[in-house]
Design an enzyme around this catalytic site. Structure first.
Site, mmCIF file in Angstrom:
data_model
loop_
_atom_site.group_PDB
_atom_site.id
_atom_site.type_symbol
_atom_site.label_atom_id
_atom_site.label_comp_id
_atom_site.label_asym_id
_atom_site.label_seq_id
_atom_site.Cartn_x
_atom_site.Cartn_y
_atom_site.Cartn_z
ATOM 1 N N LYS A 274 0.835 -1.210 0.000
ATOM 2 C CA LYS A 274 0.000 0.000 0.000
ATOM 3 C C LYS A 274 0.867 1.258 0.000
ATOM 4 C CE LYS A 274 -4.113 -1.772 2.452
ATOM 5 N NZ LYS A 274 -3.845 -3.194 2.600
ATOM 6 N N GLN B 235 -4.913 -2.362 9.951
ATOM 7 C CA GLN B 235 -4.654 -3.644 9.306
ATOM 8 C C GLN B 235 -5.082 -4.806 10.204
ATOM 9 O OE1 GLN B 235 -3.588 -4.182 6.159
ATOM 10 N NE2 GLN B 235 -3.812 -6.376 6.513
ATOM 11 N N ASP C 263 -11.323 1.562 3.789
ATOM 12 C CA ASP C 263 -11.818 0.261 3.350
ATOM 13 C C ASP C 263 -13.306 0.263 3.023
ATOM 14 O OD1 ASP C 263 -9.596 -1.423 3.231
ATOM 15 O OD2 ASP C 263 -9.607 -1.776 5.384
#
Length: 282
Positions: free
Chosen positions: A50, A94, A117
């Site tokens: 990312k 995460q 997300d």
């Protein structure tokens, strides 16, 4: 029949090029935050990817590495700091988290407008209502891929195999909305259904998101249908798709085992961040 390959890797590169062009000279400086707890190798690899993606398109990265033995209060304090940091327009915590931490508590603490997300309950509620908000990255990526490769969706029958929070449930909602590249008849099935093929053979589009390798086989696919492998599993270091590779002999469109949905998920994380930065700028 030889299926058209739904090449997510190539499309993701195009999307990153487009985002880079949009940002150059715009004065917009999007920031994507990542919070990583502990030393899980897969999580480190994913977060590292990312950060590299951000550097490629001109998005700044704000990364917080936390020890595995951190308390819930300490984690929530970092989340609160990200919520209030104007340089962080969107961010992720995460997963998975160490056992002593409550994932639900951490995710609920995220500012919904900074939810990279698109899985905060507020944003899932926005999706249910059909109002604008951050979309879950994988379903958004699949929708963009179907549009790019000119797969007919509106008025067609979509069968989603899997009911998970990250793909199955939001995917079904997204495909049913009265929007372009949606407005479909949607059926949701799962591995608890005795005869999955009875459903998938009726589908114009099959989106497999069950995390069962090779679950969708050629005999389960209507000739000419589009088949998307959204779920993955691992056999050692090898990544396996929910869609058997021989499905390409029957399908009209199919994702590859590698370079299909995964790169699109990462590209949509970048797109969600740019969208959040624009919204913050007014």
């Amino acid at each position: 029949m030889t299926a058209v390959l739904l090449d997510g890797q190539a499309l993701a590169e195009q999307i990153k090029d487009d985002l880079r062009s949009q940002l150059e000279g715009s004065g917009l400086e999007p920031g994507l935050g990542t919070i990583l707890v502990g030393d899980d190798p897969a999580s480190h690899s994913y977060v590292g990817a990312k950060i590299r993606d951000c550097a490629e398109v001109g998005i700044s990265s704000v990364h917080e590495q936390l020890p595995a033995d951190i308390s819930q209060a300490e984690l929530n304090a970092v989340i609160d700091r990200f919520n209030n940091d104007p340089a962080v327009h969107a961010y992720i915590v995460q997963l998975p988290l160490p056992r002593q931490l409550n994932e639900e508590s951490a995710l609920l603490a995220i500012d919904p407008d900074k939810d990279a997300d698109g899985l905060h309950p507020v944003n899932l509620g926005r999706l249910v209502m059909g109002v604008d908000g951050p979309l879950p990255c994988t379903p958004r990526g699949i929708q963009v891929m179907l549009e790019h490769y000119e797969v007919p969706v509106e008025g067609r029958h979509v069968v989603v195999v899997g009911r998970g929070l990250t793909i199955g449930r939001p995917m079904a909602l997204l495909m049913a909305l009265k929007r372009p590249v949606a407005n479909a008849a949607v059926t949701v099935v799962h591995t608890g259904v005795a005869d999955l093929g009875a459903y998938t053979r009726q589908a114009d589009i099959v989106i497999a998101a069950a995390g069962v390798p090779g679950l969708i086989t050629p005999d389960m696919v209507k000739p000419g249908a589009a088949v998307v492998g959204g779920g993955i599993s691992r056999e050692g270091r090898k990544i396996l798709s929910d869609v058997d590779e021989s499905v390409g002999e029957v399908a009209g469109w199919v994702t590859p085992r590698l370079g299909g949905v995964g790169p699109m998920t990462r590209a949509m994380l970048l797109a969600n961040t740019v969208d959040a930065a624009r919204a913050a700028a007014g």
